[in-house]
Design a protein around this motif. Structure first.
Motif, PDB file in Angstrom:
ATOM      1  N   LEU A 133       0.824  -1.201   0.000  1.00  0.00           N
ATOM      2  CA  LEU A 133       0.000   0.000   0.000  1.00  0.00           C
ATOM      3  C   LEU A 133       0.864   1.259   0.000  1.00  0.00           C
ATOM      4  O   LEU A 133       0.566   2.232  -0.709  1.00  0.00           O
ATOM      5  N   ALA A 134       1.929   1.239   0.783  1.00  0.00           N
ATOM      6  CA  ALA A 134       2.814   2.406   0.840  1.00  0.00           C
ATOM      7  C   ALA A 134       3.425   2.701  -0.524  1.00  0.00           C
ATOM      8  O   ALA A 134       3.682   3.870  -0.867  1.00  0.00           O
ATOM      9  N   ALA A 135       3.638   1.653  -1.334  1.00  0.00           N
ATOM     10  CA  ALA A 135       4.252   1.835  -2.649  1.00  0.00           C
ATOM     11  C   ALA A 135       3.349   2.595  -3.605  1.00  0.00           C
ATOM     12  O   ALA A 135       3.833   3.224  -4.555  1.00  0.00           O
ATOM     13  N   ILE A 136       2.024   2.557  -3.377  1.00  0.00           N
ATOM     14  CA  ILE A 136       1.108   3.248  -4.292  1.00  0.00           C
ATOM     15  C   ILE A 136       0.276   4.302  -3.583  1.00  0.00           C
ATOM     16  O   ILE A 136      -0.640   4.882  -4.174  1.00  0.00           O
ATOM     17  N   ASP A 137       0.585   4.558  -2.328  1.00  0.00           N
ATOM     18  CA  ASP A 137      -0.164   5.584  -1.597  1.00  0.00           C
ATOM     19  C   ASP A 137       0.173   6.964  -2.148  1.00  0.00           C
ATOM     20  O   ASP A 137       1.330   7.269  -2.450  1.00  0.00           O
ATOM     21  N   GLY A 138      -0.853   7.789  -2.306  1.00  0.00           N
ATOM     22  CA  GLY A 138      -0.626   9.167  -2.736  1.00  0.00           C
ATOM     23  C   GLY A 138      -0.452   9.368  -4.226  1.00  0.00           C
ATOM     24  O   GLY A 138      -0.057  10.454  -4.665  1.00  0.00           O
ATOM     25  N   ILE A 139      -0.750   8.338  -5.041  1.00  0.00           N
ATOM     26  CA  ILE A 139      -0.564   8.498  -6.491  1.00  0.00           C
ATOM     27  C   ILE A 139      -1.877   8.833  -7.202  1.00  0.00           C
ATOM     28  O   ILE A 139      -1.909   8.927  -8.431  1.00  0.00           O
ATOM     29  N   GLY A 140      -2.943   8.994  -6.426  1.00  0.00           N
ATOM     30  CA  GLY A 140      -4.202   9.405  -7.029  1.00  0.00           C
ATOM     31  C   GLY A 140      -5.268   8.336  -7.073  1.00  0.00           C
ATOM     32  O   GLY A 140      -6.291   8.504  -7.746  1.00  0.00           O
TER      33      GLY A 140
END
Length: 238
Positions: A133-140
């Protein structure tokens, strides 16, 4: 569940059991080693106890059943994943999620025989999910879409790994050249090119390229890139 989270749960005061000669971690590592070497069906309380030089009944002081041991083994291998660097481009981070799932199965093919639905969540699996989840958090992506992206990437990687494992096992039994030598004449007889013109053309081209019925590694790269193209169309990639 308490065995999975044994490192963070407080010890129960006043509860003493027999003195243990090895640790639960050692039992789990031994179970993984047996499964890696001999296959899922060979994992048993008796087999693991023998590997450790213990009596089978004594192993029940560490794990209550084979089912519990398998749960602990699945969680232990999930903890092997390396962190995904937040400095990587988004596409590479998503690729790493799928790549790690696939690599885990290629290293531990017995995982394919463990029922996947509602795995008991232990620290290894939970921390991996957090890292993914951290790897794709904040990408929209919304929270639901984040969860679905991880699920789709994981399921694609698992399906491809299943084919790669099957190909590797088959190669040990009979090479593709040997298989065609045995079955080719009959197939040419029952599947004449004039009746199956497109599949004959495409199958011949693929067979010529791969010298095999398929190419799981190339198919993984191709399929993953198409998946990532679709996911990236949902987001604004920095």
């Amino acid at each position: 569940m308490s065995l999975l989270w044994r490192e963070v749960l407080p010890a129960r005061p006043g509860v003493r059991g027999p003195k243990q000669t090895v640790s639960v971690d050692t039992v789990v590592r031994t179970g993984v080693a047996v499964a890696d070497r001999d296959g899922y069906e060979k994992v048993s309380i008796r087999t693991v106890a023998a590997e450790l030089g213990l009596r089978p009944m004594s192993l029940y002081t560490y794990v209550p059943s084979k089912e519990a041991l398998i749960v602990l083994m699945v969680d232990a291998v999930a903890a092997e994943d390396a962190p995904i660097s937040p400095e990587l481009p988004v596409r590479e981070r998503m690729s790493a999620i799928a790549g790690q799932v696939r690599t885990e199965i290629l290293r531990h093919p017995w995982l394919l025989e463990v029922p996947p639905w509602r795995h008991v969540l232990g620290p290894g699996r939970q921390r991996r999910y957090e890292r993914q989840l951290a790897a794709i958090d904040g990408i929209g992506l919304s929270d639901i879409d984040m969860d679905r992206v991880i699920a789709v990437l994981s399921e694609f990687a698992t399906g491809n790994a299943r084919m790669a494992v099957a190909a590797a096992r088959s190669a040990h039994e009979m090479t593709d050249a040997q298989w065609w030598e045995v079955h080719g004449p009959l197939l040419q007889q029952v599947m004449p090119a004039e009746q199956f013109p497109i599949s004959s053309r495409v199958g011949s081209a693929a067979g010529e390229l791969h010298q095999a019925p398929g190419d799981p590694h190339g198919e993984f790269d191709f399929g993953l890139n198409r998946l990532l193209d679709g996911i990236e169309s949902m987001i604004e990639v920095p």
